[in-house]
Design a protein around this motif. Structure first.
Motif, PDB file in Angstrom:
ATOM      1  N   SER A   1      19.309 -40.453  99.672  1.00 23.09           N
ATOM      2  CA  SER A   1      20.218 -40.646 100.904  1.00 23.09           C
ATOM      3  C   SER A   1      20.343 -41.933 101.293  1.00 23.09           C
ATOM      4  O   SER A   1      21.577 -42.500 101.482  1.00 23.09           O
ATOM      5  N   TYR A   2      19.327 -42.811 101.006  1.00 20.14           N
ATOM      6  CA  TYR A   2      19.603 -44.436 101.669  1.00 20.14           C
ATOM      7  C   TYR A   2      20.302 -44.904 100.348  1.00 20.14           C
ATOM      8  O   TYR A   2      21.239 -45.730 100.979  1.00 20.14           O
ATOM      9  N   LEU A   3      20.319 -44.520  99.331  1.00 20.81           N
ATOM     10  CA  LEU A   3      21.191 -45.206  98.207  1.00 20.81           C
ATOM     11  C   LEU A   3      22.702 -44.938  98.547  1.00 20.81           C
ATOM     12  O   LEU A   3      23.540 -45.687  98.353  1.00 20.81           O
ATOM     13  N   SER A   4      22.884 -43.526  98.731  1.00 18.30           N
ATOM     14  CA  SER A   4      24.344 -43.073  99.179  1.00 18.30           C
ATOM     15  C   SER A   4      24.764 -43.876 100.279  1.00 18.30           C
ATOM     16  O   SER A   4      25.903 -44.465 100.432  1.00 18.30           O
ATOM     17  N   GLN A   5      23.983 -44.228 101.505  1.00 20.02           N
ATOM     18  CA  GLN A   5      24.296 -44.889 102.431  1.00 20.02           C
ATOM     19  C   GLN A   5      24.655 -46.281 102.292  1.00 20.02           C
ATOM     20  O   GLN A   5      25.541 -46.862 102.877  1.00 20.02           O
ATOM     21  N   ALA A   6      23.828 -46.912 101.342  1.00 20.45           N
ATOM     22  CA  ALA A   6      24.090 -48.259 100.699  1.00 20.45           C
ATOM     23  C   ALA A   6      25.310 -48.382 100.026  1.00 20.45           C
ATOM     24  O   ALA A   6      26.110 -49.582 100.205  1.00 20.45           O
ATOM     25  N   LYS A   7      25.517 -47.200  99.305  1.00 21.18           N
ATOM     26  CA  LYS A   7      27.114 -47.417  98.464  1.00 21.18           C
ATOM     27  C   LYS A   7      28.164 -47.438  99.653  1.00 21.18           C
ATOM     28  O   LYS A   7      29.203 -48.145  99.540  1.00 21.18           O
ATOM     29  N   MET A   8      27.990 -46.735 100.801  1.00 19.32           N
ATOM     30  CA  MET A   8      29.101 -46.641 101.586  1.00 19.32           C
ATOM     31  C   MET A   8      29.171 -48.022 102.498  1.00 19.32           C
ATOM     32  O   MET A   8      30.211 -48.661 102.656  1.00 19.32           O
ATOM     33  N   ARG A   9      27.858 -48.721 102.700  1.00 18.11           N
ATOM     34  CA  ARG A   9      27.794 -49.895 103.301  1.00 18.11           C
ATOM     35  C   ARG A   9      28.563 -50.913 102.561  1.00 18.11           C
ATOM     36  O   ARG A   9      29.326 -51.936 102.971  1.00 18.11           O
ATOM     37  N   VAL A  10      28.574 -51.007 101.020  1.00 19.19           N
ATOM     38  CA  VAL A  10      28.746 -52.045 100.379  1.00 19.19           C
ATOM     39  C   VAL A  10      30.183 -52.002 100.031  1.00 19.19           C
ATOM     40  O   VAL A  10      30.904 -52.965  99.861  1.00 19.19           O
ATOM     41  N   LEU A  11      30.715 -50.647 100.218  1.00 13.82           N
ATOM     42  CA  LEU A  11      32.178 -50.450 100.252  1.00 13.82           C
ATOM     43  C   LEU A  11      32.924 -50.668 101.471  1.00 13.82           C
ATOM     44  O   LEU A  11      34.324 -50.304 101.447  1.00 13.82           O
ATOM     45  N   ARG A  12      32.221 -51.054 102.437  1.00 11.68           N
ATOM     46  CA  ARG A  12      32.646 -50.986 103.797  1.00 11.68           C
ATOM     47  C   ARG A  12      34.183 -51.812 103.925  1.00 11.68           C
ATOM     48  O   ARG A  12      34.958 -51.556 104.399  1.00 11.68           O
ATOM     49  N   PRO A  13      33.594 -53.198 103.431  1.00 13.61           N
ATOM     50  CA  PRO A  13      35.306 -53.960 103.225  1.00 13.61           C
ATOM     51  C   PRO A  13      36.250 -53.688 102.802  1.00 13.61           C
ATOM     52  O   PRO A  13      37.487 -53.717 103.349  1.00 13.61           O
ATOM     53  N   GLN A  14      36.329 -52.659 101.642  1.00 11.07           N
ATOM     54  CA  GLN A  14      37.480 -52.157 100.947  1.00 11.07           C
ATOM     55  C   GLN A  14      37.886 -50.773 101.816  1.00 11.07           C
ATOM     56  O   GLN A  14      39.138 -50.706 101.884  1.00 11.07           O
TER      57      GLN A  14
END
Length: 617
Positions: free
Chosen positions: A388-401
């Motif tokens: 779950s944390y890994l999925s949240q991290a992916k959302m977070r690093v894609l946030r600028p895009q």
């Protein structure tokens, strides 16, 4: 009308008049009747109970004025005692009138009394040969023999006939056996009888701090032989008929039960009644049972074995009563401890309880036991949490895009919103990220959270166990209390604030606030979804404020461990490396999942409908 008919009618009338005149009483008879009525009016009316007893006396022994069991005798209390249980029997009715548990204390720090004198009634309505009813609860019994572990009370019918109540209290046990034995009962009862009615009732005293939550876990439980355990619960009054044979019926409150067990023949024709007592009355529920037990006079000395259980709803204790039992004949008294249904009960029964039992062998501090149990559960669920944390991290690093996509298609028009959603889903798909992949691991943790919600409020092991400022982890830990009744608020929150519940709520709100700032948003529709965690935290505060402080403490500790796991994950994760990996994923051809294909097809159809609607305008 012709002449013959008229003459016939006149003759009939003359005959009736003459007959009435001849039947009139003489003046002497009238005077005698008046004297009899005046004498009867001066004589006091005989009560119905005395009439019943007189009839019973005639049927039992026509030569005696009153049988021994109807002769008033001074009431005597007989006590049976062991290290765990004390039961007092009365010679009036030969029934248990008090039950005291030596190892458990009430709110006044006195031994718990399951019922006091006047709270319980056990009665056998004996239907006699003359079709009258003798209530054994009102009969006088003789004390034949008595020791700390046994007593024999006798209802003497005549010079040879009697009915004995033989009680035996096992050593270091909460079970009290009752055997009904009779001799020459055919002097009083029909010789062809095979069943005997039995009436049992009890008022359940309030034992815990919260009347509301004690009543919530109180009711009548009953067990079908080789079947399930059902329950009758209500906050007002409820009546239920159970025609199937039962093996036992229990009057259960939150942590203690009084159980009537009949394993040889069972209980038949059962009428159950449960009524809620008023708050502040000192009681939580009133329970009643009307049933029938096997009792035949065909043998020279008929018997009927019964067993009472007066004790705690301790899972390990109750489960132990089925040790060595033949499969299919277990009592299943452990179902008096409510652990939830199906999956939740399985988790509590085979995971939580064994873990708690193991820890309690080496530790006596229940605050520490709950902490270690919470830590063990969080470690067990760590693979799901990590995903779950890994999925949240992916959302977070894609946030600028994602923010760039929102800026490219601004506005609240339906077409702009659809384009933003389509572009965002394409970005997730190409990068190998999915908002839903973080939800499933969290959902897998829900059964444990619900199971523990069922376990803590019903575990008697927590009763009377203190930790930090909480004197009793089985009830709320009030730091502020008030007497005024605040409409609506007092109904849900009570007249106090629980500190562990308050800490749990504040911690959840702060953690939710922080994680929300770290997650990207994709459109205005997410604003409503972002409010849901805050609303849930407030709902839990109202739900838990009157519940066991151990429950709030568990969720508080669980949130703290979650926060520690989250920051440990953030500290060990290289977000630049993760972003580079996602960028590499974009270069790889990816096959669309069926779910993504259906979603894109739905979006395409919606866009076409919007274009058609715009052309019509």
């Amino acid at each position: 009308m012709d002449r013959n008919t008229l003459i016939g009618a006149l003759l009939i009338g003359l005959v009736l008049i003459g007959f009435t005149w001849l039947q009139q009483p003489t003046p002497e008879q009238i005077a005698e009747r008046q004297r009899s009525e005046q004498a009867a009016a001066k004589k006091p009316a005989q009560p119905a109970a005395h009439q019943q007893q007189a009839l019973a006396t005639t049927s039992a022994d026509s030569t005696s004025v009153r049988p021994p069991y109807l002769t008033p005798q001074p009431e005597q209390l007989v006590e049976l005692r062991n290290a765990l249980l004390s039961v007092k029997l009365s010679t009036k009715g030969a029934a248990p009138v008090e039950a005291t548990l030596a190892k458990y204390k009430d709110q006044a720090k006195k031994p718990v009394q399951l019922f006091r004198k006047g709270d319980a009634r056990l009665n056998l309505p004996l239907r006699t040969l003359s079709n009258t009813i003798i209530n054994t609860a009102d009969a006088s019994f003789e004390l034949v023999s008595h020791s700390d572990s046994s007593a024999v009370l006798r209802m003497r019918i005549d010079s040879t006939a009697y009915l004995d109540y033989i009680y035996t209290l096992a050593k270091d046990d909460y079970r009290l056996s009752l055997r009904l034995e009779g001799k020459d009962l055919h002097h009083l009862l029909p010789a062809n009888m095979t069943m005997q009615e039995l009436e049992w009732s009890q008022r359940m005293p309030q034992q815990e701090q919260s009347w509301k939550f004690e009543g919530q876990y109180s009711g009548i439980y009953y067990h079908f032989p080789k079947g399930d355990v059902e329950r009758l619960e209500t906050s007002s009054e409820e009546h239920q008929e159970v025609q199937q044979r039962l093996q036992w019926v229990a009057f259960k409150d939150k942590y203690f039960s009084s159980v009537l067990i009949q394993q040889q023949g069972g209980l038949e024709g059962n009428q159950l009644t449960l009524q809620a007592e008023a708050e502040g009355s000192g009681y939580v529920r009133r329970a009643q049972l009307q049933t029938s037990i096997p009792f035949s006079l065909r043998s020279a000395e008929p018997t009927a074995p019964l067993t009472f259980f007066f004790g705690p709803n301790d899972y390990e204790l109750l489960k132990g009563y089925d040790a060595g039992a033949v499969e299919g004949e277990e009592l299943q008294l452990d179902h008096l401890v409510y652990l939830g249904i199906s999956l939740f009960r399985w988790i509590n029964q085979y995971m939580i309880i064994p873990l708690v039992t193991f820890l309690s062998r080496y530790l006596s501090n229940w605050g520490l036991i709950i902490f270690l149990m919470t830590l063990a559960i969080k470690l067990l669920l760590w693979p799901f949490t990590n995903k779950s944390y890994l999925s949240q991290a992916k959302m977070r690093v894609l946030r600028p895009q994602i923010e760039a996509i929102n800026a490219k298609y601004p506005g609240k028009e339906q077409e702009a919103m659809m384009k933003r959603q389509t572009e965002t889903m394409n970005l997730y798909r190409s990068a190998g990220a999915s908002p839903m992949s973080g939800c499933l691991p969290m959902l897998l943790q829900m059964p444990f959270l619900i199971a523990l919600y069922m376990y803590f409020p019903t575990s008697i092991l927590l009763r009377g166990q203190g930790f930090l400022w909480a004197d009793d982890l089985s009830t709320y830990d009030a730091i502020v209390s008030w007497n005024a009744n605040i409409p609506i608020i007092s109904s849900f929150l009570g007249n106090h604030l629980s500190l562990f519940c308050l800490l749990m709520t504040v911690t959840n709100v702060v953690y939710t606030r922080y994680t929300m700032t770290q997650s990207p948003t994709s459109g205005e529709g997410m604003a409503g979804m972002q409010m849901m965690p805050y609303i849930m935290s407030i709902m839990f505060f109202f739900m838990f404020n009157q519940n066991a402080s151990a429950l709030s403490y568990y969720y508080f500790v669980s949130t703290l461990i979650t926060i520690a796991q989250y920051f440990a994950f953030r500290w060990t994760l290289n977000e630049d490396k993760l972003l580079a990996q996602l960028e590499e994923n974009k270069k790889k051809p990816r096959k669309k999942s069926k779910w993504m294909q259906r979603l894109e097809e739905a979006q395409r159809l919606q866009q076409e409908q919007q274009r058609k609607a715009q052309r019509k305008r």
